[in-house]
Enzyme design. Structure first.
Site, PDB file in Angstrom:
ATOM      1  N   ARG A  30      -2.855 -12.014   3.340  1.00 54.39           N
ATOM      2  CA  ARG A  30      -4.149 -11.565   2.853  1.00 54.39           C
ATOM      3  C   ARG A  30      -4.298 -11.944   1.386  1.00 54.39           C
ATOM      4  O   ARG A  30      -3.425 -11.690   0.570  1.00 54.39           O
ATOM      5  CB  ARG A  30      -4.285 -10.038   2.953  1.00 54.39           C
ATOM      6  CG  ARG A  30      -4.424  -9.438   4.333  1.00 54.39           C
ATOM      7  CD  ARG A  30      -5.613  -9.883   5.172  1.00 54.39           C
ATOM      8  NE  ARG A  30      -6.819 -10.247   4.481  1.00 54.39           N
ATOM      9  CZ  ARG A  30      -7.789  -9.400   4.081  1.00 54.39           C
ATOM     10  NH1 ARG A  30      -7.667  -8.116   4.312  1.00 54.39           N
ATOM     11  NH2 ARG A  30      -8.880  -9.841   3.499  1.00 54.39           N
ATOM     12  N   TYR A  39       0.843  -1.192   0.000  1.00 55.29           N
ATOM     13  CA  TYR A  39       0.000   0.000   0.000  1.00 55.29           C
ATOM     14  C   TYR A  39       0.883   1.250   0.000  1.00 55.29           C
ATOM     15  O   TYR A  39       1.971   1.261   0.596  1.00 55.29           O
ATOM     16  CB  TYR A  39      -0.883   0.050   1.251  1.00 55.29           C
ATOM     17  CG  TYR A  39      -2.038  -0.909   1.251  1.00 55.29           C
ATOM     18  CD1 TYR A  39      -3.247  -0.579   0.661  1.00 55.29           C
ATOM     19  CD2 TYR A  39      -1.932  -2.157   1.876  1.00 55.29           C
ATOM     20  CE1 TYR A  39      -4.327  -1.448   0.680  1.00 55.29           C
ATOM     21  CE2 TYR A  39      -3.006  -3.031   1.904  1.00 55.29           C
ATOM     22  CZ  TYR A  39      -4.191  -2.678   1.301  1.00 55.29           C
ATOM     23  OH  TYR A  39      -5.253  -3.547   1.319  1.00 55.29           O
ATOM     24  N   HIS A  84      -7.294  -8.416  -2.798  1.00 54.17           N
ATOM     25  CA  HIS A  84      -8.601  -7.819  -2.538  1.00 54.17           C
ATOM     26  C   HIS A  84      -8.565  -6.327  -2.816  1.00 54.17           C
ATOM     27  O   HIS A  84      -7.510  -5.691  -2.817  1.00 54.17           O
ATOM     28  CB  HIS A  84      -9.052  -8.076  -1.098  1.00 54.17           C
ATOM     29  CG  HIS A  84      -8.149  -7.461  -0.067  1.00 54.17           C
ATOM     30  ND1 HIS A  84      -6.959  -8.041   0.326  1.00 54.17           N
ATOM     31  CD2 HIS A  84      -8.243  -6.300   0.638  1.00 54.17           C
ATOM     32  CE1 HIS A  84      -6.368  -7.280   1.220  1.00 54.17           C
ATOM     33  NE2 HIS A  84      -7.131  -6.202   1.429  1.00 54.17           N
ATOM     34  N   HIS A  89     -10.640  -2.786  -1.512  1.00 58.35           N
ATOM     35  CA  HIS A  89     -11.578  -2.189  -0.563  1.00 58.35           C
ATOM     36  C   HIS A  89     -12.546  -1.274  -1.301  1.00 58.35           C
ATOM     37  O   HIS A  89     -12.137  -0.485  -2.164  1.00 58.35           O
ATOM     38  CB  HIS A  89     -10.827  -1.368   0.483  1.00 58.35           C
ATOM     39  CG  HIS A  89      -9.857  -2.158   1.291  1.00 58.35           C
ATOM     40  ND1 HIS A  89     -10.176  -2.712   2.508  1.00 58.35           N
ATOM     41  CD2 HIS A  89      -8.557  -2.489   1.063  1.00 58.35           C
ATOM     42  CE1 HIS A  89      -9.129  -3.346   2.997  1.00 58.35           C
ATOM     43  NE2 HIS A  89      -8.127  -3.229   2.135  1.00 58.35           N
ATOM     44  N   TYR A 112      -0.248 -10.040   0.497  1.00 58.84           N
ATOM     45  CA  TYR A 112       0.783  -9.501   1.384  1.00 58.84           C
ATOM     46  C   TYR A 112       0.681 -10.142   2.768  1.00 58.84           C
ATOM     47  O   TYR A 112      -0.392 -10.567   3.203  1.00 58.84           O
ATOM     48  CB  TYR A 112       0.670  -7.978   1.505  1.00 58.84           C
ATOM     49  CG  TYR A 112      -0.658  -7.457   2.001  1.00 58.84           C
ATOM     50  CD1 TYR A 112      -0.945  -7.382   3.366  1.00 58.84           C
ATOM     51  CD2 TYR A 112      -1.635  -7.024   1.106  1.00 58.84           C
ATOM     52  CE1 TYR A 112      -2.151  -6.892   3.818  1.00 58.84           C
ATOM     53  CE2 TYR A 112      -2.848  -6.528   1.554  1.00 58.84           C
ATOM     54  CZ  TYR A 112      -3.103  -6.464   2.918  1.00 58.84           C
ATOM     55  OH  TYR A 112      -4.304  -5.978   3.360  1.00 58.84           O
TER      56      TYR A 112
END
Length: 242
Positions: A157, A108, A160, A162, A147
């Site tokens: 995870r 991120y 995905h 959000h 990640y």
């Protein structure tokens, strides 16, 4: 998975539709969820009159996360599209939708992300758009990478994106996650598995070959349903709030 204000007089979703706020396998929920009962605040005029989200607040490239910089981002370009629907399968028009995600390496663009994967100078990982008159939306982006997140041993995870949806006022907000089909990491992810088993498929997008663009992008369809039997999972109002 999703949060929103309590809506009096609105048809309730079926029981066991949404994940609990206290889910021990998802370690941070144990620390974050309130221990006291919720206090329901009455709806007031200011929640209906502003602020509002008009089309003038959107920029031309806000829904194309691959075109926000001079260079091309690294990774598989994907088109994510779908409809925003109410509990009767009626479209919800002119609603603001925002997304945020990791880059192709699972990183991120955030100061607190310490995952040892490179940042992409041509990818910020955030976008927004409004649904059209038929409740349709579309984003062009990069498929995010998995990640590690240290929730449990060898915790990863799944890929995905959000989603954040706004209603007619700032206080009307709903948040969820979209997953990609056949991800091999589903089995060990407590966020995904906190959702009741029969409802997990509602968080998984559908590969859409017909909407894929030759030599440019694969496509995935993800409809978001706010209420009813087919509602996209969110945190149930009878559970503690997060």
């Amino acid at each position: 998975m999703k949060t929103r204000p309590d809506l009096a007089g609105v048809r309730r979703d079926p029981d066991d539709s949404h994940p609990p706020l206290d889910f021990p396998d998802y370690a941070s929920t144990v620390l974050r969820h309130p221990r006291e009962s919720l206090i329901v605040l009455p709806q007031r005029l200011t929640e209906l009159t502003g602020p509002v989200f008009g089309s003038d607040r959107l920029r031309p490239k806000d829904n194309d996360l691959t075109a926000q910089h001079a260079g091309e981002p690294i990774g598989q370009r994907v088109i994510v599209h779908g409809r925003l629907l109410d509990g009767d399968a009626k479209p919800i028009p002119h609603s603001l939708i925002e997304i945020w995600q990791a880059n192709a390496g699972g990183r991120y663009r955030h100061d607190r992300d310490r995952w040892n994967s490179a940042l992409d100078p041509n990818f910020d990982g955030a976008g927004r758009t409004r649904t059209d008159s038929a409740g349709r939306y579309e984003f062009t982006t990069i498929k995010p990478g998995a990640y590690p997140w240290r929730n449990h041993h060898n915790a990863w995870r799944p890929a995905h994106i959000h989603f954040s949806l706004f209603g007619q006022a700032f206080a009307q907000r709903l948040v969820t996650q979209m997953y990609f089909p056949d991800d091999p990491l589903f089995f060990q992810d407590p966020v995904f598995n906190s959702v009741p088993e029969h409802a997990r498929e509602l968080l998984v997008s559908r590969f859409d070959y017909a909407r894929s663009e030759p030599e440019r992008a694969l496509a995935f369809e993800f409809d978001i349903v706010l209420r009813g039997r087919d509602a996209t999972p969110f945190e149930h109002e009878e559970d503690d709030d997060d």
